[in-house]
Enzyme design. Structure first.
Site, PDB file in Angstrom:
ATOM      1  N   LYS A 148      34.858 -32.654  -4.279  1.00  0.00           N
ATOM      2  CA  LYS A 148      34.119 -31.498  -4.773  1.00  0.00           C
ATOM      3  C   LYS A 148      32.640 -31.827  -4.911  1.00  0.00           C
ATOM      4  O   LYS A 148      32.284 -32.832  -5.545  1.00  0.00           O
ATOM      5  CB  LYS A 148      34.672 -31.071  -6.140  1.00  0.00           C
ATOM      6  CG  LYS A 148      36.099 -30.555  -6.084  1.00  0.00           C
ATOM      7  CD  LYS A 148      36.160 -29.163  -5.499  1.00  0.00           C
ATOM      8  CE  LYS A 148      37.575 -28.611  -5.537  1.00  0.00           C
ATOM      9  NZ  LYS A 148      37.676 -27.312  -4.850  1.00  0.00           N
ATOM     10  N   LYS A 260      44.755 -19.824   1.400  1.00  0.00           N
ATOM     11  CA  LYS A 260      45.564 -20.137   0.230  1.00  0.00           C
ATOM     12  C   LYS A 260      46.675 -19.090   0.181  1.00  0.00           C
ATOM     13  O   LYS A 260      46.473 -17.989  -0.327  1.00  0.00           O
ATOM     14  CB  LYS A 260      44.690 -20.059  -1.032  1.00  0.00           C
ATOM     15  CG  LYS A 260      43.622 -21.147  -1.111  1.00  0.00           C
ATOM     16  CD  LYS A 260      42.752 -20.952  -2.333  1.00  0.00           C
ATOM     17  CE  LYS A 260      42.124 -22.257  -2.814  1.00  0.00           C
ATOM     18  NZ  LYS A 260      41.405 -22.974  -1.783  1.00  0.00           N
TER      19      LYS A 260
HETATM   20 MG    MG Z   1      37.696 -24.732  -1.527  1.00  0.00          MG
END
Ligand code: MG
Length: 332
Positions: A148, A260
């Protein structure tokens, strides 16, 4: 066909708070649902919304479930509005499970361990913690990592990045996920840095792509960045739901799409779109339990192209879930 419908809300605490540019996330909340058809076949589904990512809220999903009668039909399942994408996924996948299997199969550990036919990407925590965490994951067999970015100051992150790429073993693939948290200048700096590394033949690992460098509203700028640099860009937040995914494709996006399944919407419509357009996809988790994961992995196995690792390497964020799930549905 008519189905008996039951549901239960759940809460799960992350072992370690999940930090992204959207903030900290400590508890995963969702809904487990069960359909029983007239012949007694069971189908389990899971609604696992992430409202800050573009799905409905948990409250909206609960509200939808509470308003349904105890017995529902195919028409109800296949006409859930697009404003409730996590519900579309939960109900349709329960429906598919029921129609595809003779008996309910209790999710077991074989479901939870990486399957050799699918290649998994493991999520590294933001910041310098990543420098230590990758080793354990490497020992567990992971070769693709996602780190991240856009969480701390860019100068600090670039410095950690420099250490990280020189620490990771040669055959590693690294993905950088900004969660829309970079400015236009910062995005350029990251892409420029990655392009430079690529040009440097000494770099042992591969930077696979940068994910969602800019916020969803700045689609045109992301499109422009994707043509200005060699480093690939993946859209994630921009394509959270099938409706957004179709819109980005229509506006010319030919880079990578992160899907997702848990919040994208209807699995049957997703299949249809992917088969029609042959898009470059990376399937990814929404920190769901084994129930939604089973349905999501099924879709990933059917629709993944280009041998990209799928983003389901997240087990290290939770306690073992089998006992927990068992007690949840014993109650149902
Ligand atoms: Mg992402």
């Amino acid at each position: 066909m008519r189905y008996q419908f039951k549901f239960r809300p759940y809460q799960r605490r992350f072992l370690r708070s999940l930090t992204t540019n959207h903030g900290n996330w400590d508890i995963r909340e969702g809904i487990i649902l069960r359909l029983t058809d007239e012949s007694g076949k069971l189908g389990w589904g899971e609604i696992a919304p992430i409202c800050w990512f573009g799905s409905e809220t948990l409250e909206q999903a609960l509200d939808f479930c509470r308003r349904l009668p105890g017995e529902i039909t195919d028409e109800i399942i296949f006409s859930i509005p697009d404003e409730l994408p996590a519900c579309q996924f939960g109900f349709e996948s329960a429906w598919e499970m029921r129609s595809g299997r003779d008996n309910f199969i209790i999710p077991n550990s074989s479901l939870l361990t990486p399957n050799s036919s699918l290649f998994y990407s493991a999520l590294l925590p933001a910041g310098e913690v990543a420098l230590n965490q990758w080793k354990t994951l490497w020992q567990q067999g992971y070769r693709t990592f996602k780190w991240k970015i856009g969480v701390y100051a860019i100068a600090d992150e670039l410095e950690i990045f420099e250490s990280l790429i020189h620490t990771l073993p040669a055959s590693t693939k690294l993905r950088l996920d900004a969660n829309g948290g970079l400015s236009y200048e910062e995005a350029n700096l990251w892409l420029w840095t990655c392009d430079n590394l690529k040009a440097n033949a000494e770099l042992p690992l591969e930077i696979e792509f940068i994910e969602q460098p800019l916020p969803v509203e700045q689609f045109q700028q992301i499109l422009e960045l994707s043509t200005s640099y060699k480093t690939a860009i993946a859209l994630d937040e921009s394509v959270a739901t099938l409706r957004q995914l179709v819109a980005c494709h229509q506006q010319g996006w030919r880079g990578i799409f992160v899907i997702k399944p848990g919040i994208v919407g209807s699995p049957s419509r997703l299949r249809k779109f992917c088969h029609q357009h042959q898009i470059d996809t990376v399937f990814s988790s929404v920190f769901e339990t084994a129930i939604a994961r089973q349905a999501a992995l099924q879709l990933a196995a059917e629709l993944s192209q280009n041998n990209r690792a799928i983003g389901f390497g997240i087990n290290h964020f939770f306690e073992q879930e089998e006992t927990w799930l068992q007690s949840l549905w014993n109650d149902l």
